[in-house]
Design an enzyme around this catalytic site. Sequence first.
Site, PDB file in Angstrom:
ATOM      1  N   ASP A   1      -6.287   9.517   9.866  1.00 38.82           N
ATOM      2  CA  ASP A   1      -4.980   9.024  10.279  1.00 38.82           C
ATOM      3  C   ASP A   1      -4.496   9.642  11.578  1.00 38.82           C
ATOM      4  OD1 ASP A   1      -3.976   7.121   8.246  1.00 38.82           O
ATOM      5  OD2 ASP A   1      -4.441   8.787   6.897  1.00 38.82           O
TER       6      ASP A   1
ATOM      7  N   GLU B   1       0.878  -1.178   0.000  1.00 37.29           N
ATOM      8  CA  GLU B   1       0.000   0.000   0.000  1.00 37.29           C
ATOM      9  C   GLU B   1       0.900   1.208   0.000  1.00 37.29           C
ATOM     10  OE1 GLU B   1      -2.754   0.606   3.183  1.00 37.29           O
ATOM     11  OE2 GLU B   1      -3.628  -1.375   2.907  1.00 37.29           O
TER      12      GLU B   1
END
Lengths: 423, 276
Positions: B65, B54
């Site tokens: 995040d 990824e």
Amino acid sequence: MASKDQKTTEAKANSLRAGPDDTGFFGMFGGRFVAETLMPLILDLETAYTTAKNDPAFQADLKDLLLHYGGRPSPLYFAERLTEHYRAEAKKAGKPGGAKIYFKRDELNHTGSHKINNCLGQIQLARRMGKTRIIAETGAGQHGVAVATVCARFGLPCEIYMGATDVARQSPNVARMHMLGAKVNPVTSGAGTLKDAMNEALRDWVTNVRDTYYLIGTAAGPHPYPAMVRDFQAIIGEETRAQMLEREGRLPDTLVACIGGGSNAIGLFHPFLDDESVKIYGVEAGGHGLDVENGHAASMNGGRPGVLHGNRTYLLQDKEGQILEGHSISAGLDYPGVGPEHSWLRDSGRVNYVSITDQEALTAFQLSAKLEGIIPALEPSHALGWVTKLAPTLPEDNLLVMNMCGRGDKDVFAVAGYLGIKL
Amino acid sequence: MTKTIETRIDRRFAALKAQGRAGLVTFVTAGDPDLETSKAILAGLPKAGADVIELGMPFSDPMADGPAIQASSLRALKAGHTMRDTLDMVREFRKTDNETPIVLMGYYNPIYVYPAEKFLDDAASAGVDGLIVVDVPPEADDELCLPAVERGLNFVRLATPTTDDKRLKTVLKNTSGFLYYVSITGITGSGSADPADVQLQVARLKRATTLPVAVGFGVRTPDQARAIAEGADAVVVGSALVRSIEDSLTQDGRATGNTAASVLSLVEGLSAALRA
């Protein structure tokens, strides 16, 4: 509240008041661009809000709170000396005229701004949904104070995310939030302003999904927030309409309000959108000037469409789609986005979006204080900055309403600093 | 479920199944801490044991995040990283590796302004296999997911602890490649899930789909990876890797000779745990 009025308007074909559609879009703007963890919460909120909106008991409770706790209705005040001032300016310029200026005095509400209108609505909804913890973001601290206030009133714990830069420049509001029992979390990521506070509030929400209600303060974010906040703020325009009809026997000709996310503006504008005779101006924060890169917060005049904080709207961004921080003297307007309904009203041409610089806002701030004895917040000082330019160019029979959406107590030390006043 | 062209992702998960082990999915941000170091990390990942890569597309406002990935995104942007650089990294990687799947992960706005259709064309031609775009839910499939699938890209969706069975159907509708189970409610790099609870949840997901299920969020150590891998098809590790990049930097944020090596040795340890 708005329901009866809205039903009649929604029945009208081509009404500008019918949005958003079922998926939360105003034309191409709005929507629900959030992480999957939050999607079920957003959908629940939409269902709960739709049910509450149509429940007469909910509306009755809210009406009672707005009246006895919020201090509504707010007066519609004829600003006589400012009107004379602008007429003298017009005469000096050799073009007689000058609009008749009214202030919609939402700065007289409990907590000192229009923010309480929305907070009383959403706290009632949060309680109906069985939520036991409230979070919010705040820029100038006006929304944070209003959230802390309703949380104190209903005995719910609350945490407010506020950019560290804003904590420093709006310290009176930080003190108020503390006194009301709220926990204020300074946010240091980014430039430490409203956008960063909103990121942090979203991170809290995605972590505390079961018990927490996110009480967004502006008419932005994922659907249903833009529509819900607008509905709770529309009382500003509804009252203005009735008050002006009573006072002058007709509708106003011109409306002016400042735009950060745009909640006070959409609240004033929305009930008038289908009245073609009413000219509407939204005033963005021009900061150091629109030609200064990253030096303003005028997303509709100096930005382009993008996706942030759950909605598609005009954004301040670089060519790579990275969000810019922007700048405004006013912490409440210092946001790189704007509510999606404003983006749609901009593109459809119904509302004129203009901008006023820091300096013009400071001049207007002093004008209101000295001529009307009203110390405005820096946010509506931008609206007044535009009135200062516009009013002398309008005929004397033009009825102009400016939303005085907040009082300037929070700004007096910062403004004294800018003006070099030794205290 | 949408019928899709077989991708490197499909082939890799088929191979993992044949080997009878769970795969390791590694996340690093493209351009962190600078383009050259990031290229060296990317090139070294397959040998270190990454089964699926990824690659984060840096964004100024990564709302889902935690601090580690926020910081990595900002390091890349500060170094001047662009979306074209990300796609160039993939193109260069493909010159020497035509097997390891690459999934680009990030947020919608940088794609939206690229603009989206051109981004999908460029990503497909660069050798990207799949996309994870955090803030584009199934409700908006028309604008990104379906055009991606048309170009042979997998659109990988996240299922979370808040995804009930009814919502899961919506999530799975146009998902392909694999399903990413976010094992906690929260942001990346925060708390860790209870492996027993994760197993129950993965079993629930597997009753609803034949797609491989990768589990991520809060996985840091080889032991955690091994525990989470029980019953899952792959384990995703991200924040721990970008944190090791951060830890290897000089005080003024520059890469050192140790930067790539420290990430890759962490990957080796995680991979060994899953192959044991």
